[in-house]
Design a protein around this motif. Sequence first.
Motif, mmCIF file in Angstrom:
data_model
loop_
_atom_site.group_PDB
_atom_site.id
_atom_site.type_symbol
_atom_site.label_atom_id
_atom_site.label_comp_id
_atom_site.label_asym_id
_atom_site.label_seq_id
_atom_site.Cartn_x
_atom_site.Cartn_y
_atom_site.Cartn_z
ATOM 1 N N PHE A 88 0.650 -1.184 0.075
ATOM 2 C CA PHE A 88 -0.083 -0.211 0.111
ATOM 3 C C PHE A 88 0.810 1.380 -0.112
ATOM 4 O O PHE A 88 1.195 2.017 1.096
ATOM 5 N N GLY A 89 1.096 1.521 -1.185
ATOM 6 C CA GLY A 89 2.116 2.775 -0.975
ATOM 7 C C GLY A 89 1.385 4.138 -1.456
ATOM 8 O O GLY A 89 1.125 4.688 -2.435
ATOM 9 N N ARG A 90 0.989 4.390 -0.140
ATOM 10 C CA ARG A 90 0.097 5.712 -0.086
ATOM 11 C C ARG A 90 0.606 6.865 0.567
ATOM 12 O O ARG A 90 1.220 6.392 1.762
ATOM 13 N N PRO A 91 0.774 7.883 -0.007
ATOM 14 C CA PRO A 91 1.381 9.205 0.713
ATOM 15 C C PRO A 91 0.767 9.332 2.116
ATOM 16 O O PRO A 91 1.789 9.724 3.066
ATOM 17 N N GLY A 92 -0.170 9.234 2.364
ATOM 18 C CA GLY A 92 -0.592 9.282 3.823
ATOM 19 C C GLY A 92 0.083 8.138 4.827
ATOM 20 O O GLY A 92 0.423 8.661 6.042
ATOM 21 N N TYR A 93 -0.039 7.108 4.602
ATOM 22 C CA TYR A 93 0.950 6.109 5.122
ATOM 23 C C TYR A 93 2.372 6.406 5.509
ATOM 24 O O TYR A 93 2.949 6.205 6.430
ATOM 25 N N LEU A 94 2.977 6.917 4.121
ATOM 26 C CA LEU A 94 4.372 7.332 4.196
ATOM 27 C C LEU A 94 4.302 8.355 5.403
ATOM 28 O O LEU A 94 5.353 8.393 6.190
ATOM 29 N N ARG A 95 3.568 9.361 5.496
ATOM 30 C CA ARG A 95 3.678 10.652 6.282
ATOM 31 C C ARG A 95 3.681 9.963 7.965
ATOM 32 O O ARG A 95 4.452 10.060 8.746
ATOM 33 N N ARG A 96 2.631 9.138 7.918
ATOM 34 C CA ARG A 96 2.466 8.437 9.298
ATOM 35 C C ARG A 96 3.393 7.651 9.946
ATOM 36 O O ARG A 96 3.723 7.781 10.856
ATOM 37 N N ALA A 97 4.104 6.836 8.905
ATOM 38 C CA ALA A 97 5.085 5.966 9.190
ATOM 39 C C ALA A 97 6.401 6.691 9.525
ATOM 40 O O ALA A 97 7.053 6.451 10.456
ATOM 41 N N MET A 98 6.749 7.714 8.633
ATOM 42 C CA MET A 98 7.883 8.626 9.248
ATOM 43 C C MET A 98 7.814 9.470 10.565
ATOM 44 O O MET A 98 8.411 9.522 11.389
ATOM 45 N N ASP A 99 6.386 9.869 10.636
ATOM 46 C CA ASP A 99 6.182 10.425 11.999
ATOM 47 C C ASP A 99 6.247 9.255 13.271
ATOM 48 O O ASP A 99 6.878 9.636 14.404
ATOM 49 N N ALA A 100 6.141 8.016 12.965
ATOM 50 C CA ALA A 100 6.220 7.095 13.799
ATOM 51 C C ALA A 100 7.782 6.584 13.860
ATOM 52 O O ALA A 100 8.005 5.655 14.931
ATOM 53 N N GLY A 101 8.658 7.060 13.303
ATOM 54 C CA GLY A 101 10.075 7.038 13.370
ATOM 55 C C GLY A 101 10.707 5.760 12.671
ATOM 56 O O GLY A 101 11.816 5.440 13.039
ATOM 57 N N VAL A 102 9.983 5.379 11.361
ATOM 58 C CA VAL A 102 10.620 4.379 10.645
ATOM 59 C C VAL A 102 11.800 5.078 9.740
ATOM 60 O O VAL A 102 11.933 6.145 9.584
ATOM 61 N N ALA A 103 12.780 4.175 9.525
ATOM 62 C CA ALA A 103 13.830 4.623 8.737
ATOM 63 C C ALA A 103 13.666 4.537 7.219
ATOM 64 O O ALA A 103 14.537 5.126 6.683
ATOM 65 N N GLY A 104 12.706 3.795 6.809
ATOM 66 C CA GLY A 104 12.634 3.546 5.430
ATOM 67 C C GLY A 104 11.259 3.256 4.913
ATOM 68 O O GLY A 104 10.524 2.692 5.739
#
Length: 205
Positions: A88-104
Amino acid sequence: MTSMTIRLAIADDQALVRGALRALLSAEPDLDVVAECGRGDEVVGMVVGSRPDVCLLDIEMPGLDGITVAEQLAESCPECRVLVVTTFGRPGYLRRAMDAGVAGFIVKDTPASELAQAVRTVHGGGRVIDPELAAESLVEGHNPLTEREQEILRLAEDGSSITVIADRLSLSTGTVRNHVSSAIGKTHSANRAEAARNARELGWL
């Protein structure tokens, strides 16, 4: 196996995907898959027990979603780097994942050679972001939904009425209607069902 071996854990609810990832990554001389699981609520225990250097994490899993898992890993196992590998390559997921501290954050159709290199980059302290998703995320901007609006839309996804949602959240029906109205406006939707569907597609839920 070399003295520079990177220990990996894989969390994905699809057994075939886990098997493919294990096979691809185990073929690399410097990578060693030491643990795997298929449920989000099993990931923290797996990481605590196996102490991997990098955890490959799916987003949509039973038990707990990958973004919530990433938040928990940042608290309980900060030494473990997290690389999201998702369909699920969704921009919203990317934003939330980066906010959660993922590295990639990469998608599952990433070529095998790039996946292995992404693991090495993340392990080395770098970040790896799918470039197309990064561009889309900049265009879409931050998730405009409040926590309460997200909570209500998740309940609306199964067709629950305003009264049922209000009962579940211990809110008045008027308060729920106000949040729904706001969410409908932010998602440019015609009703709460469409708002929930659009928010899910954008990765805001």
